[in-house]
Structure formats: C-alpha cells, structure tokens
Design an enzyme around this catalytic site. Sequence first.
Site, PDB file in Angstrom:
ATOM      1  N   ILE A  22     -37.965   4.452  22.903  1.00 48.70           N
ATOM      2  CA  ILE A  22     -38.395   3.978  24.226  1.00 48.70           C
ATOM      3  C   ILE A  22     -39.908   3.833  24.286  1.00 48.70           C
ATOM      4  CG2 ILE A  22     -38.385   4.477  26.689  1.00 48.70           C
ATOM      5  CD1 ILE A  22     -35.674   3.624  25.394  1.00 48.70           C
ATOM      6  N   GLU A  23     -40.623   4.733  23.632  1.00 53.99           N
ATOM      7  CA  GLU A  23     -42.080   4.634  23.615  1.00 53.99           C
ATOM      8  C   GLU A  23     -42.552   3.392  22.867  1.00 53.99           C
ATOM      9  OE1 GLU A  23     -44.538   6.330  24.945  1.00 53.99           O
ATOM     10  OE2 GLU A  23     -43.324   7.858  25.952  1.00 53.99           O
ATOM     11  N   ASN A  24     -41.817   3.027  21.821  1.00 53.05           N
ATOM     12  CA  ASN A  24     -42.296   1.969  20.928  1.00 53.05           C
ATOM     13  C   ASN A  24     -41.085   1.251  20.335  1.00 53.05           C
ATOM     14  OD1 ASN A  24     -43.529   0.425  18.910  1.00 53.05           O
ATOM     15  ND2 ASN A  24     -44.903   2.058  18.266  1.00 53.05           N
TER      16      ASN A  24
END
Length: 218
Positions: free
Chosen positions: A107-109
Amino acid sequence: MILRMKKSFLIYASLALTLGFIPSELGSSSWGNNKINPIVLYNLQNNADRLEGRIKELERRRIARVNTINRITSLIPRSEPYITTIMDACENDSIITPYHLAAVLNIENQPWNPKAKSKKGAKGLGQLMNGTAREVGVRDSFNPTQNIFGSYIHLSNLMDRYNGNLVYALAAYNAGSKHVDDWICNRKWRGEINRIPYKETREHVKSVLSTLEYLSKI
C-alpha cells in the site's frame, strides 16, 4: 530420508560420537559386539528422539515458509525480488507476520519501486521519512534491504507503543504517532476507522487491512 530411518545402532553410535562419547564409555566389552551400556543407550535414545523432533520442527517451519512465500508472491508478483528480506525481517515474530509487512509495503509503494520518493520526502519501499529512518537505524532509505528491515522495526515499534492495536499502529505509520496520540487523547478516538480525521490515513488503514485479509485468507 532421516525422518524415515529406524533408530539403529549406527544412529546411536553417530550420536555418541557427535556428543563426545568414546568407545570405552559404551561398556568395556560391548563396543566390538554392538552391545551398549543400558544407561548410555537410554541417553542416546533420548538424544535421538530430541534430534528427530528438531528435524520435524525444522521441516514444518521450512514448509510454512515456502507456502507463505508462494502465497505472497502469487498475489503480489512485484514483491518477489524482496520476499526473502520480508521473510527474514519477520522471522520468529508472532505478531508482525510477513503478511502484515507485505501488506504495508504494497500500500505504501504499489509499484514496489525502491527509489520512490513522495512529495513529502518519504523514501523507498516502505516510504520512510528521514527522521523515522534515523530512529530505526536506516542509513540509506533507497537500499531495499535496509528499508524493509527499517519498515518492519518502525511498525513493530508502533505496535509496542499502542499495545498491539493494529489500527492505531497503521494510522500512526501513515499520519505519525503525534497525530494518533492527539486523536486518542483529545478526540476520544478508539480505533474506529471511519472516524479517522484524515481521509488519506483512513483509506490507508482500510487498504492495508483489506490487503492483509486477502493475503492471509486460507
């Protein structure tokens, strides 16, 4: 295969040598005719049982590791170059599993670009801010191994800070612990996702939890 071998004299003798026994300890006249001192035999049997149990446990863990790797990389193909590091970071942690860490990183990247940098200055796979990177001992946030281990340590620290409350920890990973502390103390927030003040953080928590459920669902 070792697991299928009978506990024969050869296994006992090999264990005896491994454990430092010498032939004289197996009985003064027993070594040549394969008769073992009963006390030594009892100890060797116990050692053989423990060894067999250890081998079975290692095999169980190996199979579990392979299954986890296959599941994560099949559902998130871009994680494949980094899956070994994810597994190593979470090894022996019963709270933060590889599924948790993979979900956060995804989700972050989502492109899984180790050189990614946000407008706010968050860097790498786990999108670590410079201050956070320093706190968790990361010198180069663009180094995938350092970043993954740093992201794990950061998430682990947040889980400790919030007594294992995953929603609090995920919200703090995105918005910062100062904001989460303020919400808890001044807004009487108790982890209700829809009451998270920041839309970005609200969507972040929802997405990580959804991905986690997707990954770990049997």
